[in-house]
Design an enzyme around this catalytic site. Structure first.
Site, PDB file in Angstrom:
ATOM      1  N   GLU A  81       3.534  99.968   7.462  1.00 48.62           N
ATOM      2  CA  GLU A  81       3.196 101.243   6.823  1.00 48.62           C
ATOM      3  C   GLU A  81       3.886 101.437   5.474  1.00 48.62           C
ATOM      4  OE1 GLU A  81       4.039 104.017   9.959  1.00 48.62           O
ATOM      5  OE2 GLU A  81       2.059 103.755  10.871  1.00 48.62           O
ATOM      6  N   GLU A 112      10.900  86.347  24.642  1.00 50.82           N
ATOM      7  CA  GLU A 112      12.139  87.023  24.251  1.00 50.82           C
ATOM      8  C   GLU A 112      13.388  86.269  24.697  1.00 50.82           C
ATOM      9  OE1 GLU A 112      13.635  90.299  27.253  1.00 50.82           O
ATOM     10  OE2 GLU A 112      11.661  90.858  26.486  1.00 50.82           O
TER      11      GLU A 112
END
Length: 272
Positions: A81, A112
């Site tokens: 953004e 992960e």
């Protein structure tokens, strides 16, 4: 684990399956209200990290977010953004997720847990000591993130983190840790809830404050935003009308010519 994992503690509520919709919503909302107060307690930590981020970015560095699952997605969201909101390069703030881009939509098993992939992902972007790397992990125990930050430290790269546990391995690894302690989740261990909300609030603070400090806002307006849809074009026109006291027609003409609110205002003032 050697520390108290608050994010895994039992929920303050039980027999959730016996509750009606109204009761569930009320309890979730009650828990959510505590999150901004937890963030407030971490403001000094947030300020310390942002101060060093601003310094690095002013000197040609970049900001990296990295995480797994929800944490990784929120970092990517914030990074993605920045170009449309502040008109910066897509290479200024970069979000990385364990398992790569496919993990944005679908969980990648055991991604992960890698002790090497985090640093490999950073190397693909030619990471250097001009940059800052912020690891995001509610638990503070994600190997993908911790191992990458350790290697960053060894290479003189500034590291920060956002976590929801005190004294976690991640907090101890990061040079600038941010600990937002939101307490047990409504659904036990579901850290996409309060911990995720806390991460979003802190990420908003980091990117917005940094971009203001870098001069990407004028007054309170997004004068460098990308004009990527009609809503944003209309907003840009209104900004120019207000700033320069012009008609809508003239403001549209300026925006069409210069393709950027800041440039339109600057050129008009220079010529008049």
């Amino acid at each position: 684990m050697g520390f108290n994992k608050i994010t895994e503690q039992d929920s303050n509520y039980n027999q959730l399956e016996t509750m009606g919709v109204s009761e569930l919503l009320s309890h979730i909302n009650h828990e959510d209200k505590t999150v901004p107060l937890a963030v407030e307690k971490a403001l000094p930590q947030i300020e310390a990290l942002i101060t060093v981020i601003v310094e690095k970015l002013k000197n040609g560095g970049r900001l990296f977010y990295m995480g797994a699952g929800t944490s990784g997605r929120l970092g990517i969201l914030d990074a993605s953004e920045c170009p449309p909101t502040f008109g910066v390069s897509s290479n200024l703030v970069i979000g990385l997720i364990a398992g790569g881009d496919k993990a944005i939509r679908n969980a990648v098993e055991f991604a992960e847990d890698s002790l090497t992939q985090g640093w490999e992902d950073l190397k693909k972007h030619s990471i250097s000591n001009k940059d800052v790397v912020v690891g995001i992990a509610a638990s503070g125990t994600t190997p993908y993130v911790i191992s990458a930050l350790k290697t960053c430290n060894e290479n003189g790269i500034i590291t920060g983190c956002i976590t929801s546990n005190h004294n976690s391995p991640l907090s101890k690894t990061a040079q600038f840790p941010i600990e937002v302690i939101v307490g047990p989740e409504f659904v036990t261990g579901s850290s996409r809830m309060k911990a995720g909300t806390a991460q979003k609030l802190v990420l908003n603070m980091i990117s917005t404050t940094t971009m203001i400090q870098l001069g990407r806002i004028k007054g309170n307006k997004m004068v460098d935003m990308q004009l990527s849809n009609n809503k944003l074009v209309d907003r840009g026109v209104r900004m120019i009308m207000t700033e320069l006291n012009l008609t809508e027609e003239k403001a549209k003409e300026l925006l069409h010519t210069y393709k950027n609110v800041r440039s339109a205002i600057k050129h008009f003032k220079n010529e008049n």
